[in-house]
Design a protein around this motif. Structure first.
Motif, PDB file in Angstrom:
ATOM      1  N   SER A 218       6.331   2.441  -2.636  1.00  0.00           N
ATOM      2  CA  SER A 218       5.619   2.990  -1.440  1.00  0.00           C
ATOM      3  C   SER A 218       4.595   1.942  -0.663  1.00  0.00           C
ATOM      4  CB  SER A 218       5.008   4.275  -1.991  1.00  0.00           C
ATOM      5  OG  SER A 218       5.637   5.043  -2.554  1.00  0.00           O
ATOM      6  N   GLU A 219       3.958   1.056  -1.500  1.00  0.00           N
ATOM      7  CA  GLU A 219       3.064   0.322  -0.886  1.00  0.00           C
ATOM      8  C   GLU A 219       3.927  -0.718  -0.075  1.00  0.00           C
ATOM      9  OE1 GLU A 219       0.785  -1.529  -3.686  1.00  0.00           O
ATOM     10  OE2 GLU A 219      -0.406   0.518  -4.266  1.00  0.00           O
ATOM     11  N   GLU A 220       5.068  -1.120  -0.692  1.00  0.00           N
ATOM     12  CA  GLU A 220       5.971  -2.234   0.126  1.00  0.00           C
ATOM     13  C   GLU A 220       6.441  -1.521   1.331  1.00  0.00           C
ATOM     14  OE1 GLU A 220       9.837  -4.957  -0.841  1.00  0.00           O
ATOM     15  OE2 GLU A 220       8.871  -3.980  -2.524  1.00  0.00           O
ATOM     16  N   ALA A 221       6.856  -0.304   1.388  1.00  0.00           N
ATOM     17  CA  ALA A 221       7.312   0.340   2.593  1.00  0.00           C
ATOM     18  C   ALA A 221       6.282   0.500   3.492  1.00  0.00           C
ATOM     19  CB  ALA A 221       8.199   1.629   1.980  1.00  0.00           C
ATOM     20  N   VAL A 222       5.434   0.845   3.335  1.00  0.00           N
ATOM     21  CA  VAL A 222       4.232   1.227   4.093  1.00  0.00           C
ATOM     22  C   VAL A 222       3.660  -0.025   4.816  1.00  0.00           C
ATOM     23  CG1 VAL A 222       1.803   1.858   4.361  1.00  0.00           C
ATOM     24  CG2 VAL A 222       3.448   3.169   2.962  1.00  0.00           C
ATOM     25  N   GLU A 223       3.666  -1.157   3.886  1.00  0.00           N
ATOM     26  CA  GLU A 223       3.337  -2.242   4.554  1.00  0.00           C
ATOM     27  C   GLU A 223       4.309  -2.785   5.738  1.00  0.00           C
ATOM     28  OE1 GLU A 223       2.102  -6.838   3.297  1.00  0.00           O
ATOM     29  OE2 GLU A 223       2.594  -5.355   1.611  1.00  0.00           O
ATOM     30  N   THR A 235      -1.313   6.845  12.071  1.00  0.00           N
ATOM     31  CA  THR A 235      -2.381   6.283  10.710  1.00  0.00           C
ATOM     32  C   THR A 235      -1.550   6.809   9.584  1.00  0.00           C
ATOM     33  OG1 THR A 235      -3.820   8.119  10.517  1.00  0.00           O
ATOM     34  CG2 THR A 235      -4.560   6.396  11.894  1.00  0.00           C
ATOM     35  N   ILE A 236      -1.640   5.739   8.523  1.00  0.00           N
ATOM     36  CA  ILE A 236      -0.900   6.180   7.315  1.00  0.00           C
ATOM     37  C   ILE A 236      -2.069   6.103   6.216  1.00  0.00           C
ATOM     38  CG2 ILE A 236       0.949   5.287   5.574  1.00  0.00           C
ATOM     39  CD1 ILE A 236       2.121   4.187   8.100  1.00  0.00           C
ATOM     40  N   GLU A 237      -1.920   6.833   5.331  1.00  0.00           N
ATOM     41  CA  GLU A 237      -2.863   6.913   4.064  1.00  0.00           C
ATOM     42  C   GLU A 237      -1.916   7.133   2.782  1.00  0.00           C
ATOM     43  OE1 GLU A 237      -5.848  10.034   3.989  1.00  0.00           O
ATOM     44  OE2 GLU A 237      -6.307   9.621   6.133  1.00  0.00           O
ATOM     45  N   ILE A 238      -2.124   6.300   1.900  1.00  0.00           N
ATOM     46  CA  ILE A 238      -1.230   5.992   0.501  1.00  0.00           C
ATOM     47  C   ILE A 238      -2.279   6.169  -0.520  1.00  0.00           C
ATOM     48  CG2 ILE A 238      -1.485   3.546   0.725  1.00  0.00           C
ATOM     49  CD1 ILE A 238       1.443   3.653  -0.609  1.00  0.00           C
ATOM     50  N   SER A 239      -1.766   7.010  -1.674  1.00  0.00           N
ATOM     51  CA  SER A 239      -2.749   7.180  -2.702  1.00  0.00           C
ATOM     52  C   SER A 239      -1.710   7.574  -3.885  1.00  0.00           C
ATOM     53  CB  SER A 239      -3.537   8.333  -2.372  1.00  0.00           C
ATOM     54  OG  SER A 239      -3.242   9.412  -2.246  1.00  0.00           O
ATOM     55  N   GLY A 240      -2.147   7.381  -5.019  1.00  0.00           N
ATOM     56  CA  GLY A 240      -1.619   7.755  -6.187  1.00  0.00           C
ATOM     57  C   GLY A 240      -1.755   6.732  -7.550  1.00  0.00           C
ATOM     58  N   ALA A 241      -1.182   6.978  -8.601  1.00  0.00           N
ATOM     59  CA  ALA A 241      -1.239   6.138  -9.689  1.00  0.00           C
ATOM     60  C   ALA A 241       0.229   5.653  -9.943  1.00  0.00           C
ATOM     61  CB  ALA A 241      -1.704   7.057 -10.877  1.00  0.00           C
ATOM     62  N   ILE A 242       0.094   4.802 -10.958  1.00  0.00           N
ATOM     63  CA  ILE A 242       1.500   4.047 -11.223  1.00  0.00           C
ATOM     64  C   ILE A 242       2.760   5.410 -11.620  1.00  0.00           C
ATOM     65  CG2 ILE A 242       2.647   2.634 -13.037  1.00  0.00           C
ATOM     66  CD1 ILE A 242       0.139   1.218 -13.454  1.00  0.00           C
ATOM     67  N   LEU A 255      14.646   4.668  -0.102  1.00  0.00           N
ATOM     68  CA  LEU A 255      14.451   5.973  -0.049  1.00  0.00           C
ATOM     69  C   LEU A 255      12.897   6.383   0.648  1.00  0.00           C
ATOM     70  CD1 LEU A 255      14.891   8.750  -2.897  1.00  0.00           C
ATOM     71  CD2 LEU A 255      12.488   8.118  -2.015  1.00  0.00           C
ATOM     72  N   VAL A 256      12.036   5.339  -0.061  1.00  0.00           N
ATOM     73  CA  VAL A 256      10.622   5.628   0.396  1.00  0.00           C
ATOM     74  C   VAL A 256      10.387   4.756   1.855  1.00  0.00           C
ATOM     75  CG1 VAL A 256       8.201   4.853   0.166  1.00  0.00           C
ATOM     76  CG2 VAL A 256       9.742   5.040  -1.897  1.00  0.00           C
ATOM     77  N   THR A 257      11.134   4.221   2.389  1.00  0.00           N
ATOM     78  CA  THR A 257      11.342   3.608   3.752  1.00  0.00           C
ATOM     79  C   THR A 257      11.775   4.681   4.716  1.00  0.00           C
ATOM     80  OG1 THR A 257      11.631   1.236   2.947  1.00  0.00           O
ATOM     81  CG2 THR A 257      12.106   1.580   5.377  1.00  0.00           C
ATOM     82  N   ASN A 258      12.944   5.155   4.391  1.00  0.00           N
ATOM     83  CA  ASN A 258      13.463   6.018   5.352  1.00  0.00           C
ATOM     84  C   ASN A 258      12.534   7.400   5.194  1.00  0.00           C
ATOM     85  OD1 ASN A 258      15.837   4.812   5.212  1.00  0.00           O
ATOM     86  ND2 ASN A 258      17.111   6.277   4.602  1.00  0.00           N
ATOM     87  N   LEU A 259      11.643   7.929   4.412  1.00  0.00           N
ATOM     88  CA  LEU A 259      10.929   8.886   4.620  1.00  0.00           C
ATOM     89  C   LEU A 259       9.704   8.535   5.221  1.00  0.00           C
ATOM     90  CD1 LEU A 259      10.903  10.444   0.868  1.00  0.00           C
ATOM     91  CD2 LEU A 259      11.892  11.405   2.849  1.00  0.00           C
ATOM     92  N   VAL A 260       9.153   7.380   5.113  1.00  0.00           N
ATOM     93  CA  VAL A 260       7.836   6.900   5.947  1.00  0.00           C
ATOM     94  C   VAL A 260       8.460   6.569   7.296  1.00  0.00           C
ATOM     95  CG1 VAL A 260       5.996   5.339   6.055  1.00  0.00           C
ATOM     96  CG2 VAL A 260       6.908   5.891   3.772  1.00  0.00           C
ATOM     97  N   HIS A 261       9.378   6.189   7.421  1.00  0.00           N
ATOM     98  CA  HIS A 261       9.953   5.780   8.819  1.00  0.00           C
ATOM     99  C   HIS A 261      10.094   7.210   9.723  1.00  0.00           C
ATOM    100  CE1 HIS A 261      12.873   4.880  11.966  1.00  0.00           C
ATOM    101  NE2 HIS A 261      12.087   3.967  12.166  1.00  0.00           N
TER     102      HIS A 261
END
Length: 361
Positions: A218-223, A235-242, A255-261
């Motif tokens: 998720s961090e990679e996709a958001v970046e 604006t994008i806010e990201i949170s959560g644990a491992i 998958l994450v990239t498509n959702l964030v996009h």
């Protein structure tokens, strides 16, 4: 496959039934015969006490023919009765066979709908009906997909053909702007083709699995999508644990990239927001992506995972993609034994929740 013709199952059941009862009858007659011999003396056995007058020879002459006729009558009755019973028992199988042959010809709309209480045949018929329903739905989905894909691919090809015709008939030979427009159209066709290939790949489930931390993906996709978000004022806010699952890092990153996009593109025109969160429950690795945006009806949201559906309308911008984003997300989720659930947010926008099997350490 060519097979040598053999006996029908009904005939096999009939012969088995008749043979079993015939053996049982023969054993019963043998027991009766042995029992009688204990009380019937031989011709020279004058000292044997018996309540019967005849000798064993007399009993043999009287008993054997009667037993033989009784066995023949019983055998005929068993064959006739076994044939009727076998036909009655195998009637559901005959209905299932006819339904299977109809399905083999391409007819998927019929159902067996076997009546009666639950037994092995009823469970088989119900399972077959469920299979037919799923196949019918998948075939219909594939037909819609093929029609939509043909429409989407035809558009850039038609535009390319028009631009080439204009260039051929342009006496001035000014091609800089034309080349740029052709590059854009060609890039769109390439992206659509790659998306179709990815969708096909995930549907087949042919990929190697490894431990993947969805929070890092998720961090990679958001970046990677931050420039697009800044361009559109989101604006994008990201949170959560491992959050670890077992799967393909490349596909889960997609998958994450498509959702964030999707959350960035289908957002408010100004000051939109996207929230990305990962968490783990007892059995699942959970990814939640929410965004602000237009008010969406539940009926529209239910169609968003179908290929080539784009938000509230089939409009297209430079960043809107090819209309396969959520379809690919759902396909990747299923390929990883997970699920995708989307629902409209009360204040507008969308909430997407992906649940994947958690990899416990």
């Amino acid at each position: 496959m060519n097979r040598t013709p053999g006996l029908s199952v009904r005939l096999k059941f009939t012969l088995s039934y008749a043979g079993f009862l015939l053996v049982a009858g023969a054993v019963l007659l043998a027991v009766v015969w042995v029992f009688l011999l204990r009380y019937v003396p031989n011709q020279d056995g004058q000292d044997a006490l018996t309540p019967f007058g005849p000798s064993r020879d007399d009993l043999l002459r009287a008993f054997v023919p009667a037993a033989a006729w009784a066995s023949l009558v019983l055998l005929a009755f068993m064959v006739f009765g076994g044939w009727l019973l076998a036909g009655r028992m195998l009637a559901p199988l005959d209905r299932i066979t006819r339904a299977t042959r109809r399905a083999a010809t391409g007819s998927l709309s019929h159902r067996i709908e076997l009546e009666g209480r639950r037994d092995e045949f009823r469970e088989l018929a119900d399972s077959f009906d469920v299979m037919l329903a799923r196949l019918e739905a998948q075939v219909a989905e594939q037909q819609r997909f093929a029609a939509n894909a043909s429409h989407e691919l035809r558009t850039p090809l038609a535009i390319t053909q028009t631009l080439l015709d204009v260039a051929r008939n342009d006496p001035r030979g000014e091609s800089a702007e034309l080349i740029e427009r052709l590059r854009t159209v060609n890039l769109r066709a390439i992206n659509l083709t790659e998306a179709l290939l990815l969708l096909s790949r995930t549907g087949q489930g042919t990929f190697e699995r490894e431990a993947v931390d969805v929070s890092l993906a998720s961090e990679e996709a958001v970046e990677a999508l931050l420039p697009l978000a800044e361009k559109r004022g989101v604006t994008i806010e990201i949170s959560g644990a491992i959050t670890v699952t077992d799967g393909s890092h490349t596909l889960l990153l997609q998958l994450v990239t498509n959702l964030v996009h999707n959350a960035i593109v289908h957002n408010l025109a100004h000051e939109g927001s996207v929230w990305v969160k990962t968490e783990t429950d007892a059995q699942h690795a959970v990814l939640i992506v929410e965004n602000t945006g237009a008010q969406l009806s539940p009926h529209l949201v239910a169609t968003l995972t179908e290929p080539f559906q784009r938000g509230s309308a089939r409009t297209r911008t430079d960043d809107s993609g090819v209309g396969l984003g959520l379809a690919i997300v759902e396909s990747i989720s299923r390929a990883h034994d997970g699920s995708l659930a989307i629902e409209p947010r009360p204040g507008g926008g969308l909430r997407a929740v992906v649940r994947l099997p958690a990899l416990l350490r």
